[in-house]
Design a protein around this motif. Structure first.
Motif, PDB file in Angstrom:
ATOM      1  N   VAL A  37      24.534  10.128  26.739  1.00  0.00           N
ATOM      2  CA  VAL A  37      23.949  10.504  25.766  1.00  0.00           C
ATOM      3  C   VAL A  37      24.066   9.377  24.547  1.00  0.00           C
ATOM      4  CG1 VAL A  37      23.925  12.128  23.702  1.00  0.00           C
ATOM      5  CG2 VAL A  37      24.275  12.926  26.126  1.00  0.00           C
ATOM      6  N   ALA A  38      22.842   9.131  23.927  1.00  0.00           N
ATOM      7  CA  ALA A  38      22.947   8.068  22.904  1.00  0.00           C
ATOM      8  C   ALA A  38      22.953   8.761  21.474  1.00  0.00           C
ATOM      9  CB  ALA A  38      21.753   6.975  23.063  1.00  0.00           C
ATOM     10  N   ILE A  39      23.900   8.146  20.727  1.00  0.00           N
ATOM     11  CA  ILE A  39      23.644   8.630  19.209  1.00  0.00           C
ATOM     12  C   ILE A  39      23.172   7.383  18.367  1.00  0.00           C
ATOM     13  CG2 ILE A  39      24.545   9.603  17.041  1.00  0.00           C
ATOM     14  CD1 ILE A  39      26.905  10.706  19.116  1.00  0.00           C
ATOM     15  N   VAL A  40      21.890   7.466  17.994  1.00  0.00           N
ATOM     16  CA  VAL A  40      21.419   6.310  17.220  1.00  0.00           C
ATOM     17  C   VAL A  40      21.123   6.491  15.618  1.00  0.00           C
ATOM     18  CG1 VAL A  40      20.123   5.502  19.355  1.00  0.00           C
ATOM     19  CG2 VAL A  40      18.870   6.872  17.652  1.00  0.00           C
ATOM     20  N   GLY A  41      20.819   5.787  14.722  1.00  0.00           N
ATOM     21  CA  GLY A  41      20.611   5.723  13.514  1.00  0.00           C
ATOM     22  C   GLY A  41      21.064   4.453  12.859  1.00  0.00           C
ATOM     23  N   GLU A  42      20.757   4.458  11.521  1.00  0.00           N
ATOM     24  CA  GLU A  42      20.777   3.066  10.744  1.00  0.00           C
ATOM     25  C   GLU A  42      22.524   3.181  10.350  1.00  0.00           C
ATOM     26  OE1 GLU A  42      17.785   2.183   7.451  1.00  0.00           O
ATOM     27  OE2 GLU A  42      17.884   4.495   7.911  1.00  0.00           O
ATOM     28  N   SER A  43      23.027   1.852   9.995  1.00  0.00           N
ATOM     29  CA  SER A  43      24.321   2.045   9.200  1.00  0.00           C
ATOM     30  C   SER A  43      24.479   2.979   8.251  1.00  0.00           C
ATOM     31  CB  SER A  43      24.661   0.542   8.843  1.00  0.00           C
ATOM     32  OG  SER A  43      24.718  -0.372   9.999  1.00  0.00           O
ATOM     33  N   GLY A  44      25.568   3.699   8.427  1.00  0.00           N
ATOM     34  CA  GLY A  44      25.905   4.846   7.234  1.00  0.00           C
ATOM     35  C   GLY A  44      25.337   6.078   7.652  1.00  0.00           C
ATOM     36  N   ILE A 209      28.937   9.782  29.179  1.00  0.00           N
ATOM     37  CA  ILE A 209      29.123   8.582  28.235  1.00  0.00           C
ATOM     38  C   ILE A 209      28.415   9.130  27.056  1.00  0.00           C
ATOM     39  CG2 ILE A 209      28.203   6.226  27.693  1.00  0.00           C
ATOM     40  CD1 ILE A 209      28.522   5.527  30.675  1.00  0.00           C
ATOM     41  N   VAL A 210      29.336   8.599  25.821  1.00  0.00           N
ATOM     42  CA  VAL A 210      28.466   8.932  24.534  1.00  0.00           C
ATOM     43  C   VAL A 210      28.093   7.373  23.962  1.00  0.00           C
ATOM     44  CG1 VAL A 210      28.855   9.747  22.188  1.00  0.00           C
ATOM     45  CG2 VAL A 210      29.619  11.110  24.239  1.00  0.00           C
ATOM     46  N   LEU A 211      27.014   7.087  23.888  1.00  0.00           N
ATOM     47  CA  LEU A 211      26.867   5.722  23.245  1.00  0.00           C
ATOM     48  C   LEU A 211      26.265   5.651  21.878  1.00  0.00           C
ATOM     49  CD1 LEU A 211      26.228   2.737  23.895  1.00  0.00           C
ATOM     50  CD2 LEU A 211      24.263   3.228  24.708  1.00  0.00           C
ATOM     51  N   VAL A 219      19.118   1.616  24.618  1.00  0.00           N
ATOM     52  CA  VAL A 219      19.508   2.818  25.516  1.00  0.00           C
ATOM     53  C   VAL A 219      18.319   3.308  26.357  1.00  0.00           C
ATOM     54  CG1 VAL A 219      20.986   3.706  23.417  1.00  0.00           C
ATOM     55  CG2 VAL A 219      18.629   4.671  23.768  1.00  0.00           C
ATOM     56  N   ALA A 220      17.128   2.749  26.374  1.00  0.00           N
ATOM     57  CA  ALA A 220      16.019   3.139  26.996  1.00  0.00           C
ATOM     58  C   ALA A 220      16.281   3.389  28.745  1.00  0.00           C
ATOM     59  CB  ALA A 220      14.613   2.481  26.823  1.00  0.00           C
ATOM     60  N   ASP A 221      17.045   2.572  29.196  1.00  0.00           N
ATOM     61  CA  ASP A 221      16.999   2.339  30.656  1.00  0.00           C
ATOM     62  C   ASP A 221      18.594   3.048  31.016  1.00  0.00           C
ATOM     63  OD1 ASP A 221      16.436   1.439  33.028  1.00  0.00           O
ATOM     64  OD2 ASP A 221      17.912  -0.058  33.330  1.00  0.00           O
ATOM     65  N   MET A 222      19.415   3.375  30.187  1.00  0.00           N
ATOM     66  CA  MET A 222      20.816   3.937  30.552  1.00  0.00           C
ATOM     67  C   MET A 222      20.932   5.331  30.383  1.00  0.00           C
ATOM     68  SD  MET A 222      24.167   2.617  28.828  1.00  0.00           S
ATOM     69  CE  MET A 222      25.772   3.700  29.232  1.00  0.00           C
ATOM     70  N   CYS A 223      20.439   5.777  29.206  1.00  0.00           N
ATOM     71  CA  CYS A 223      20.925   7.340  28.774  1.00  0.00           C
ATOM     72  C   CYS A 223      19.828   8.368  29.145  1.00  0.00           C
ATOM     73  CB  CYS A 223      20.908   7.256  27.158  1.00  0.00           C
ATOM     74  SG  CYS A 223      22.088   6.035  26.559  1.00  0.00           S
ATOM     75  N   ASP A 224      20.322   9.395  29.265  1.00  0.00           N
ATOM     76  CA  ASP A 224      19.546  10.635  29.623  1.00  0.00           C
ATOM     77  C   ASP A 224      18.731  11.402  28.532  1.00  0.00           C
ATOM     78  OD1 ASP A 224      20.215  10.742  32.341  1.00  0.00           O
ATOM     79  OD2 ASP A 224      22.227  11.171  31.592  1.00  0.00           O
ATOM     80  N   ARG A 225      19.739  11.532  27.223  1.00  0.00           N
ATOM     81  CA  ARG A 225      19.296  12.186  25.984  1.00  0.00           C
ATOM     82  C   ARG A 225      19.532  11.077  24.787  1.00  0.00           C
ATOM     83  NH1 ARG A 225      21.549  16.414  24.140  1.00  0.00           N
ATOM     84  NH2 ARG A 225      23.371  16.471  25.634  1.00  0.00           N
ATOM     85  N   VAL A 226      18.700  11.471  23.742  1.00  0.00           N
ATOM     86  CA  VAL A 226      19.148  10.593  22.411  1.00  0.00           C
ATOM     87  C   VAL A 226      19.086  11.603  21.277  1.00  0.00           C
ATOM     88  CG1 VAL A 226      17.997   8.876  20.798  1.00  0.00           C
ATOM     89  CG2 VAL A 226      17.648   8.568  23.395  1.00  0.00           C
TER      90      VAL A 226
END
Length: 330
Positions: A37-44, A209-211, A219-226
């Protein structure tokens, strides 16, 4: 099936001279066994604070966990003592930090930093732990591991230091790995190698994995969810296909528009997200993205919307998902 990690309504603040920074404001998500699982977002946006709170690594004071629950393998982590957390860190949850040069101990050999956790958590002898350290360095693709275990972090390149960090995190075969911006300080070629390495390790070892990253492209080729975070809240979550092919929240759409594409023309500029994130000492009453959103409505200023279920796997926090807004658009 019970998730390996279940975070519910997590709220974390930092008390500073000017007031209280509400860094994490009601974050909820789950991670299943063997899932990436990827956790994405801007700094802060609260990504790293969320990850460090799961590990119970944020200093208190100035941090305060205001509310919420973090259950790992059915056990509540927020009520555990520091001694109990030391038994979990490394053994059950491994963590790769953002900058390996500041995370590795410069006074200890890389081999000793790997064996430290093995001796403590696995009750291995020094000889067995040394053999395991060599195996781990070989597993993460470091050449001549028999010699490298006796070297210090400053004798490694940036990519090799990051690989060493992964070896330390995976030495005890943890059930879950948290990777906090693991490729930030690396060049593009090494980034690809590190991401492929983590993908292979997940496949071979079955590690969840939590990325944590600010770059949707990695994350496009590695994670299952975003999970997309903005201003301390989850604004959208979904599968890789849903987020990349059918993003619903204007912030997610903005992140994707700002990424370069292979099919992009040379004269076609990237579209940035204009403006800056809000001050979380005094967060807005409504949607935090209102000032930067081209679709903002009056209701967005006054009230924040709850997560709307677009599908079984996609949730969106946006007033555009409200039935009345959809009817008006039609």
């Amino acid at each position: 099936m019970e998730p390996i990690l279940d975070v519910r309504d997590l709220k974390v603040s930092f008390r500073v001279r000017g007031g209280e920074v509400q860094a994490v404001r009601g974050v909820s998500f789950q991670v299943n066994k063997g899932e990436a699982v990827a956790i994405v977002g801007e700094s802060g946006s609260g990504k790293s604070v969320t990850a460090q709170t799961i590990m119970r690594l944020i200093p208190s004071p100035p941090s305060v966990i205001k509310d919420g629950s973090i259950r790992f393998m059915g056990e509540e982590l927020l009520t555990k003592s520091e001694k109990e957390m030391q038994r979990i860190r490394g053994k059950h949850i491994g963590m790769i930090f953002q900058d390996p040069m500041t995370s590795l101990n410069p006074t200890m050999t890389v081999g000793r930093q790997i064996t430290e956790g093995l001796i403590k958590h696995q009750n291995m002898s020094s000889q067995s732990a040394n053999r395991r350290a060599v195996e781990m360095l070989k597993l993460v693709g470091i050449p001549n591991p028999e010699d490298r275990v006796r070297q210090y972090p400053h004798e490694f390149s940036g990519g090799m230091r990051q690989r060493a960090m992964i070896a330390i995190a995976l030495a005890c075969n943890p059930a879950m790995l948290i990777a906090d911006e693991p490729t930030t300080a690396l060049d593009v070629t090494i980034q690809a190698q590190i991401m492929q390495l983590m993908k292979d390790l997940q496949k071979n070892l079955g590690t969840s994995i939590v990325l944590i990253t600010h770059d949707l492209g990695v994350v496009a080729d590695m994670c299952d969810r975003v999970i997309v975070m903005y201003a301390g809240k989850v604004v959208e979550t979904g599968t890789i296909r849903e987020i990349f092919k059918h993003p619903k929240h204007p912030y997610t759409q903005g992140l994707l528009r700002s990424l370069p594409r292979i099919d992009q023309r040379k004269d076609e500029p990237l579209i940035p997200i204009y403006g800056t994130p809000p001050d979380l000492i005094k967060p807005p009453a409504g949607c935090a993205f209102t000032d930067r959103c081209e679709h903002a409505m009056h209701v967005c200023v006054l009230h924040d919307y709850e997560l709307f279920r677009e599908s079984d796997t996609q949730l969106v926090r946006c007033w555009l998902m409200h039935p009345l807004a959809k009817e008006a658009a039609r």
